[in-house]
Design a protein around this motif. Structure first.
Motif, PDB file in Angstrom:
ATOM      1  N   SER A   1       0.819  -1.216   0.000  1.00 28.98           N
ATOM      2  CA  SER A   1       0.000   0.000   0.000  1.00 28.98           C
ATOM      3  C   SER A   1       0.849   1.260   0.000  1.00 28.98           C
ATOM      4  CB  SER A   1      -0.911  -0.012   1.223  1.00 28.98           C
ATOM      5  OG  SER A   1      -0.106   0.005   2.380  1.00 28.98           O
ATOM      6  N   GLU A   2       0.212   2.362  -0.357  1.00 33.11           N
ATOM      7  CA  GLU A   2       0.787   3.705  -0.302  1.00 33.11           C
ATOM      8  C   GLU A   2       2.129   3.830  -1.011  1.00 33.11           C
ATOM      9  OE1 GLU A   2       0.024   5.972   3.337  1.00 33.11           O
ATOM     10  OE2 GLU A   2      -0.830   4.128   4.115  1.00 33.11           O
ATOM     11  N   SER A   3       2.104   3.466  -2.268  1.00 35.89           N
ATOM     12  CA  SER A   3       3.340   3.576  -3.035  1.00 35.89           C
ATOM     13  C   SER A   3       3.475   4.973  -3.615  1.00 35.89           C
ATOM     14  CB  SER A   3       3.316   2.561  -4.171  1.00 35.89           C
ATOM     15  OG  SER A   3       2.220   2.823  -5.005  1.00 35.89           O
ATOM     16  N   ASP A   4       4.725   5.357  -3.907  1.00 37.52           N
ATOM     17  CA  ASP A   4       4.986   6.659  -4.511  1.00 37.52           C
ATOM     18  C   ASP A   4       5.027   6.571  -6.030  1.00 37.52           C
ATOM     19  OD1 ASP A   4       5.396   7.882  -1.954  1.00 37.52           O
ATOM     20  OD2 ASP A   4       7.280   6.778  -1.882  1.00 37.52           O
ATOM     21  N   LEU A   5       5.324   5.382  -6.533  1.00 38.71           N
ATOM     22  CA  LEU A   5       5.475   5.230  -7.979  1.00 38.71           C
ATOM     23  C   LEU A   5       5.034   3.823  -8.335  1.00 38.71           C
ATOM     24  CD1 LEU A   5       6.709   6.264 -10.724  1.00 38.71           C
ATOM     25  CD2 LEU A   5       8.822   5.149 -10.017  1.00 38.71           C
ATOM     26  N   ASP A   6       4.228   3.683  -9.390  1.00 38.87           N
ATOM     27  CA  ASP A   6       3.778   2.360  -9.831  1.00 38.87           C
ATOM     28  C   ASP A   6       4.392   2.038 -11.190  1.00 38.87           C
ATOM     29  OD1 ASP A   6       2.265   2.434  -7.605  1.00 38.87           O
ATOM     30  OD2 ASP A   6       0.336   2.677  -8.616  1.00 38.87           O
ATOM     31  N   VAL A   7       4.988   0.872 -11.283  1.00 39.09           N
ATOM     32  CA  VAL A   7       5.575   0.452 -12.552  1.00 39.09           C
ATOM     33  C   VAL A   7       4.921  -0.852 -12.973  1.00 39.09           C
ATOM     34  CG1 VAL A   7       7.678  -0.180 -13.761  1.00 39.09           C
ATOM     35  CG2 VAL A   7       7.772   1.538 -11.959  1.00 39.09           C
ATOM     36  N   LEU A   8       4.398  -0.879 -14.177  1.00 35.30           N
ATOM     37  CA  LEU A   8       3.831  -2.113 -14.723  1.00 35.30           C
ATOM     38  C   LEU A   8       4.932  -2.836 -15.488  1.00 35.30           C
ATOM     39  CD1 LEU A   8       1.390  -3.960 -15.362  1.00 35.30           C
ATOM     40  CD2 LEU A   8       0.980  -2.544 -17.369  1.00 35.30           C
ATOM     41  N   ILE A   9       5.210  -4.062 -15.061  1.00 41.40           N
ATOM     42  CA  ILE A   9       6.268  -4.843 -15.703  1.00 41.40           C
ATOM     43  C   ILE A   9       5.609  -5.959 -16.495  1.00 41.40           C
ATOM     44  CG2 ILE A   9       8.260  -6.332 -15.300  1.00 41.40           C
ATOM     45  CD1 ILE A   9       8.638  -4.859 -12.641  1.00 41.40           C
ATOM     46  N   THR A  10       5.851  -5.972 -17.791  1.00 41.02           N
ATOM     47  CA  THR A  10       5.266  -7.021 -18.609  1.00 41.02           C
ATOM     48  C   THR A  10       6.371  -7.900 -19.166  1.00 41.02           C
ATOM     49  OG1 THR A  10       3.548  -5.474 -19.238  1.00 41.02           O
ATOM     50  CG2 THR A  10       3.684  -7.505 -20.502  1.00 41.02           C
ATOM     51  N   GLY A  11       6.254  -9.204 -18.942  1.00 38.61           N
ATOM     52  CA  GLY A  11       7.221 -10.132 -19.507  1.00 38.61           C
ATOM     53  C   GLY A  11       6.816 -10.491 -20.922  1.00 38.61           C
ATOM     54  N   HIS A  12       7.773 -10.435 -21.829  1.00 42.71           N
ATOM     55  CA  HIS A  12       7.547 -10.887 -23.196  1.00 42.71           C
ATOM     56  C   HIS A  12       8.606 -11.926 -23.494  1.00 42.71           C
ATOM     57  CE1 HIS A  12       4.955  -7.438 -24.567  1.00 42.71           C
ATOM     58  NE2 HIS A  12       5.550  -6.855 -23.545  1.00 42.71           N
ATOM     59  N   GLN A  13       8.340 -12.827 -24.444  1.00 39.98           N
ATOM     60  CA  GLN A  13       9.414 -13.701 -24.912  1.00 39.98           C
ATOM     61  C   GLN A  13      10.314 -12.848 -25.812  1.00 39.98           C
ATOM     62  OE1 GLN A  13       7.184 -16.939 -26.651  1.00 39.98           O
ATOM     63  NE2 GLN A  13       7.912 -18.333 -25.104  1.00 39.98           N
ATOM     64  N   TRP A  14      11.468 -12.430 -25.510  1.00 37.51           N
ATOM     65  CA  TRP A  14      12.209 -12.556 -24.279  1.00 37.51           C
ATOM     66  C   TRP A  14      12.797 -11.214 -23.944  1.00 37.51           C
ATOM     67  CZ3 TRP A  14      12.075 -16.270 -28.106  1.00 37.51           C
ATOM     68  CH2 TRP A  14      11.527 -17.517 -27.705  1.00 37.51           C
ATOM     69  N   ARG A  15      11.962 -10.363 -23.425  1.00 39.50           N
ATOM     70  CA  ARG A  15      12.380  -9.032 -23.001  1.00 39.50           C
ATOM     71  C   ARG A  15      11.381  -8.547 -21.975  1.00 39.50           C
ATOM     72  NH1 ARG A  15      10.456  -8.944 -28.075  1.00 39.50           N
ATOM     73  NH2 ARG A  15      12.576  -9.108 -28.803  1.00 39.50           N
TER      74      ARG A  15
END
Lengths: 187, 57, 373, 545
Positions: C115-129
């Motif tokens: 909870s209560e984060s300062d920054l949200d990063v969406l991390i998406t895995g792709h084959q292969w990066r």
């Protein structure tokens, strides 16, 4: 029956029991997920709003994330990336669907909620994710999600993230497919 | 019944007196032990779940 | 013979243990977050508990083996149970484990508090990066392995950070609570940075959460931890942690770049410009599957060089790159590459390795396709 | 290199209680040549077939492991391409688990369970033949996938969806069929073993008179019955997803890839115990023999085995700490996993108490059993570390895990099978195995196995993920040491084969009671055990102490 035959019969009965149990595991898992909110799975059909007093003492941030899987020339975007809500109150958020391809297609949005504890306290009255959508070539469509966070949402949850991933709908649903139920939702 | 429960508890604990298990195997029916064992396993699972829920707060 | 061997093994073990204590590359890194330090101390605590139990148990065992050899005239006793002793040695481990469970539970609860984060990063895995998206900032990019294939194939000396270097690292501010949301576009991946003690699986269709608060600026490296196919070993994670001011400047620059890229869509691009840009995009994004010379790896990854069916059908080619092909490893690039890169790479694929269609695809064309009107 | 068949007439009579060897040899008509082996229903012959099959699969899986270790000898891609590397790791896992360790234990059960309970044969001899011959077919099919377009399975033995469904090579359907066959074989074998133990015990032999080997196998057989259907179910769901458009594990169709992992590990964790409980049984039989002292805490051992078996159904998700389970689930599986360590620890303490004040000798079988106790415990310690969920975030899917389960399975399960082979070779062949060669085999194996797997702990802690064909430079030393150890361990197994062949061909003649501390029933029949034993069951009531 000889003793050996008796033992073998009992063992085979146990074996058949385990086979039945295995088959039952899949629906059991779904039930388990609904009860515990495991894996952020949400109810796949509309739930009624519970009328309860709105908890105006706190705000919860609800974020929307949209993604499109391979093979579907669609775009899905929430009109609001995030909203601040009071538990107990119902909210409506619009999502924009665009089919920029040159043929009509059917697609389905698969929902996920994080943190998974929150999925127990999220009630959706209306959601495009309850059923497949069909968009004509170049069609642009706005569809709503109407939801409510119940007031018993744990105090520790300050942010709820709703993710929708668009996938092409199977063209001919075949036997045994655990399709999303088609009922519910007016979108 | 109490004896059965005690024996099954001992099994979970993994320690049993030789004399005790002798009488188990001479007087007890296996099915009773298995059934008690399964029930006790479920109780133990319930117990650990409630401890986990308490710990998770 | 045997004694010498036992002695040798012991010497090696002790030497190993001492080096272990000194050199951190033999042990779990302490890391640069509060959580990673708690995890490290849990790890060391359970390690030393195991060592103590091991010394006692193996000590008793080797004592018995040595003392009660028949060759030294040992006569066997005949006892075979002792309930008190058995209860004792069942209870002791139980108590140790309860003692272990308490700090482990506390650390785990801490890890789960996103909870209560300062920054949200969406991390998406792709084959292969990996793809990183700064939620609400409009900044999103791929992070590809940057180790040249010559080093992997052994034709060039390997760098210090061989296989742990990327073209664009994830940039994060220090002393801020950063929340990671992980998901995947294809198979299951797992995003792992040992220095943060963060490892979270990226699941297609589902979102997972993790968080960190980095205390020291620096560059931290990790790898994909879940088998995700052919190049699972070649999708590193690199995080560049910097002070908040530097981070803000970096983010502003990123937004600037995105804006200027959007502007360049409208102008007319020349063939050689597109080919140059396309080659760059191809080698970072496409070559992992379709191979450097477009020869592919059939049947999973079709060849592009000499693929007549594709070369005859420009519309299909564009469609595949934009939207991907469902149920295969071909992802949709419409949301992840900008129109310039997409136009460039299609132009490149249609004019490289003996494909001589002469087609020039303009970024504005791609842009037009993606807009609904 | 077919081993010599047990002679049809006993060479010598041991101090048999009941004259265990049959006098009716003449009534049976044996085919000769390959057909005899194809159609045999004799538990000893089928046991031999299982053991030969297991040994050959051990070698095939071992060669695959050596390909992996060769590629990992140095950083960079030298020998193989990543897709072939992935096929090697996957096949190595599948073959070692389903082709080497499990059939190895089933072979030992076939040979020794009837002998230890005083039964003339397995309860269902023809079914026994069928269960065995399913295996070679299954594994020929599995190996043939390597030659198919797109190669064999390349998604790890755990076959996580969707890598093993949507993104799998076309040969996956054959992989599923072959595992189905191996699973059916295991289930049939388990039914047979249960029926033999429960119904064919010698008159007067109570359950608590059985040896620990028979006990652990009885419990293992129940575990097999319980979890093999789950494996079959999960494989069938994969098959439906791949070929019939269902979406059990495909998020696109409303399925869930995490469901695969729950189902797989609900099978997979008891499977781990299927591969170690018979090993506990073997060690519990060998240690008392060479300590010349009864097993300490026999009842506790039986109860602890049962306890482990029951608990093994409640800990599966400790393989899945990083998939994003809710906090409560993580805590539950962490606590349950810690609990299961207790009965396992009790077993180790009991073995050591058995050694205490014994009269110990160090034959090769004993050496392997002792190495098992130490090295399995090291695997247990790392298992304990892995149970701590927060720390598991750092260990999970690294070489630390690889080190852990190889310590449990190689100097654990595999060493126990080797110990059993050295222990029972005199009974099987009538000759003692060559002690000098055996010692060489033992010491080379112990050194090799530790050099192979110990550095993997360090590589994993330092951050090396598993299942990668190439690695960063800081892992180079560990991997080079591991590879050297791998080759040492691999090639020293040739010595094992040599010892066995030599022992089959001749050697010091063994009496019926081949080891002076041995007390179980199999030592009352002549060595080598004639094809038919205990046709008149030994009456245990008469030898009741």
């Amino acid at each position: 029956m000889t003793p050996v035959q008796r033992t073998v019969t009992k063992t085979v009965i146990a074996l058949i029991g385990m086979v039945c149990f295995t088959i039952a595991l899949v629906p059991l898992y779904d039930v388990f997920c609904q009860i515990t909110g495991l894996n952020g799975k949400v109810a796949s059909q509309a739930q009624p709003i519970i009328s309860e007093e709105v908890d105006t003492s706190r705000y919860v941030t609800v974020q929307f994330i949209t993604r499109t899987g391979s093979g579907l020339p669609w775009r899905l975007e929430p009109l609001d990336r995030q909203v601040r809500v009071h538990p107990g109150q119902s909210y409506k958020v619009l999502f924009a669907f665009t089919n920029y391809g040159d043929e009509a297609r059917r697609g389905r949005a698969v929902p996920s909620v994080s943190p998974s504890e929150a999925s127990l306290h999220l009630r959706k009255v209306t959601c495009f994710c309850f059923q497949e959508q069909r968009l004509e070539a170049g069609e642009h469509l706005r569809l709503p999600v109407v939801f409510q966070l119940t007031t018993d949402l744990p105090e520790s949850v300050h942010t709820v993230t709703l993710a929708y991933t668009l996938y092409p709908a199977a063209n001919n649903p075949t036997l045994g497919e655990r399709a999303m139920p088609a009922q519910g939702g007016d979108a | 019944m109490w004896q059965v429960i005690k024996s099954v508890l001992a099994a979970f604990f993994g320690v049993q007196k030789d004399s005790r298990r002798r009488s188990d195997f001479e007087h007890g029916k296996p099915i009773v032990f298995i059934a008690t064992g399964v029930v006790m396993a479920l109780i133990m699972v319930g117990l650990v779940v409630s401890v986990a829920m308490m710990a998770a707060g | 013979m045997r004694k010498v061997l036992v002695l040798a093994v012991m010497v090696v073990a002790i030497a190993g243990l001492q080096r272990n204590a000194l050199a951190s590359d033999w042990n779990m890194p302490v890391g640069v977050t509060e959580i990673s330090r708690s995890v490290y101390s849990l790890h060391m605590l359970i390690f030393w508990i195991c060592v103590v139990i091991g010394v006692v148990v193996f000590g008793a065992m080797f004592y018995s083996l040595f003392r009660y050899r028949r060759s030294k005239g040992a006569k066997a006793a005949h006892f075979h149970e002792h309930t008190t002793v058995e209860v004792f040695w069942t209870t002791i481990p139980l108590l140790i484990l309860v003692a272990m469970a308490v700090p482990a539970t506390a650390t785990l609860k801490e890890m789960y508090d996103t909870s209560e984060s300062d920054l949200d990063v969406l991390i998406t895995g792709h084959q292969w990066r990996w793809q990183y998206e700064y939620l609400g900032e409009g900044v999103s990019f791929f992070s590809n392995l940057s180790t040249p294939s010559a080093q992997i194939e052994g034709e060039a000396p390997k760098d210090e950070h061989y296989l742990l270097e990327v073209d664009q690292p994830l940039v994060l501010p220090v002393d801020r609570k950063v929340r990671f949301l992980t998901t995947s576009a294809d198979v299951i991946h797992s995003w792992w940075v040992p220095a943060f003690a963060v490892k979270k699986d990226a699941m297609p269709g589902f979102i997972n959460e993790a968080w960190t608060r980095i205390e020291e600026p620096g560059i931290y490296r990790g790898q994909c931890a879940e088998l995700c196919g052919r190049n699972h070993g070649f999708m590193p994670v690199v995080v560049h942690a910097m002070e908040q001011d530097d981070f803000d400047a970096w983010l502003a620059e990123r937004k600037q770049q995105a804006a200027s890229a959007a502007n360049s869509v409208d102008r007319e691009w020349k063939m050689d410009e597109l080919m140059a840009q396309g080659e760059k995009v191809y080698s970072t994004i496409c070559a992992a599957c379709h191979q450097a010379e477009g020869q592919g790896l059939p049947p999973t990854f079709p060849a592009l060089a000499g693929n007549q069916a594709l070369m005859d059908d420009l519309e299909k080619h564009i469609g595949v790159v934009l939207n991907g092909v469902s149920e295969t490893a071909m992802p949709a690039f419409s949301g992840t590459l900008n129109p310039v890169d997409i136009a460039a790479v299609i132009t490149y694929e249609r004019n490289a390795w003996g494909n001589e269609t002469g087609d020039v695809i303009q970024p504005s064309d791609i842009q037009a396709r993606l807009s609904s009107e | 290199m077919a081993p010599k068949l047990p002679p049809k007439a006993p060479l010598e009579h041991g101090n048999s209680i009941t004259g265990g060897a049959s006098a009716h040899e003449g009534e049976h008509h044996y085919r000769s040549g390959p057909l005899r082996w194809l159609l045999t229903t004799n538990h000893k012959e089928i046991g031999t077939l299982y053991l030969i099959f297991s040994l050959s699969m051990f070698m095939v899986g071992g060669i695959m492991a050596l390909v992996v270790r060769l590629e990992l000898f140095q950083p960079g891609l030298q020998m193989v391409q990543p897709e072939f590397f992935n096929q090697m790791t996957t096949m190595h896992g599948l073959i070692m688990i389903f082709g080497a360790v499990m059939p190895g234990f089933v072979g030992l059960a076939n040979w020794m369970v009837p002998l230890q309970v005083g039964a003339p044969d397995m309860a269902l001899p023809r079914l026994n033949n069928f269960s065995f011959w399913l295996l070679p077919i299954a594994f020929v099919l599995l190996l043939s996938t390597l030659l198919m377009p797109g190669g064999g399975p390349n998604f790890g033995w755990t076959s996580y969806a969707p890598l093993s469904t949507t993104y799998a090579p076309p040969s996956t359907t054959f992989f599923i069929f072959s595992l189905h066959m191996a699973g059916i074989s295991s289930i049939l074998g388990a039914i047979n073993i249960i029926a033999t133990i429960l119904n064919l015990r010698a008159p007067g032999m109570r359950l608590m008179d059985m040896t620990l080997f028979v006990w652990t196998w009885l419990i293992t057989a129940f575990l097999l019955i319980a979890v093999m259907p789950v494996l079959a179910g999960v494989l069938t769901m994969m098959l439906l997803d791949i070929n019939f458009g269902t979406s059990f594990f495909n998020a696109a169709g409303g399925g869930d890839p995490v469901l695969f992992q729950h189902l797989f590990w609900f099978f997979g964790h008891p499977e781990v115990y299927i591969m170690i409980l018979p090993a506990f049984g073997i060690v519990s039989v060998i240690v008392p023999t060479f300590a010349r002292k009864p097993l300490f805490g026999y009842s506790s051992m039986v109860y602890a085995t049962a306890s482990i078996a029951v608990l093994s159904f409640t800990v599966w998700a400790h393989h899945m700490f990083s998939v994003g389970l809710p906090l409560v689930a993580e805590l539950f599986f962490m606590y349950a996993t810690m609990l299961i360590a207790v009965p396992t620890g009790v077993k180790v303490f009991n073995w050591i108490a058995t050694l205490f004040r014994g009269s110990i000798t160090f034959e090769t079988a004993m050496l392997f059993a002792l190495a098992f106790i130490v090295l399995f415990s090291i695997g247990g310690f790392s298992g304990l570390m892995l149970a701590i969920a927060p720390a598991d975030f750092q260990y999970h899917d690294t070489y630390f895990v690889v080190a852990h389960f190889h310590y449990v399975l190689v100097p654990g399960a595999v060493f126990s099978i080797m110990a059993a082979v050295y222990y029972w070779l005199p009974k099987w062949t009538g000759h003692y195995p060559d002690e000098r060669l055996g010692r060489w085999h033992f010491w080379l194996s112990v050194i090799g196995v530790n050099l192979l797997f110990f550095p993997m702990h360090f590589a994993g802690l330092a951050g090396m993920p598993r299942r990668i064909p190439d690695y960063a430079l800081q892992f180079a030393d560990f991997n080079m040491a591991s590879s050297i150890g791998g080759f040492l361990f691999g090639f020293s197994q040739l010595l094992f084969i040599w010892v066995i062949v030599k022992c089959v061909r001749g050697g010091v003649k063994a009496p019926a009671r081949s080891w002076d501390g041995a007390t179980d029933l199999e030592w009352t029949v002549p060595s080598p055990a004639p094809l038919h034993t205990f046709e008149t069951p030994p009456d245990m009531r008469r030898i009741e102490s």
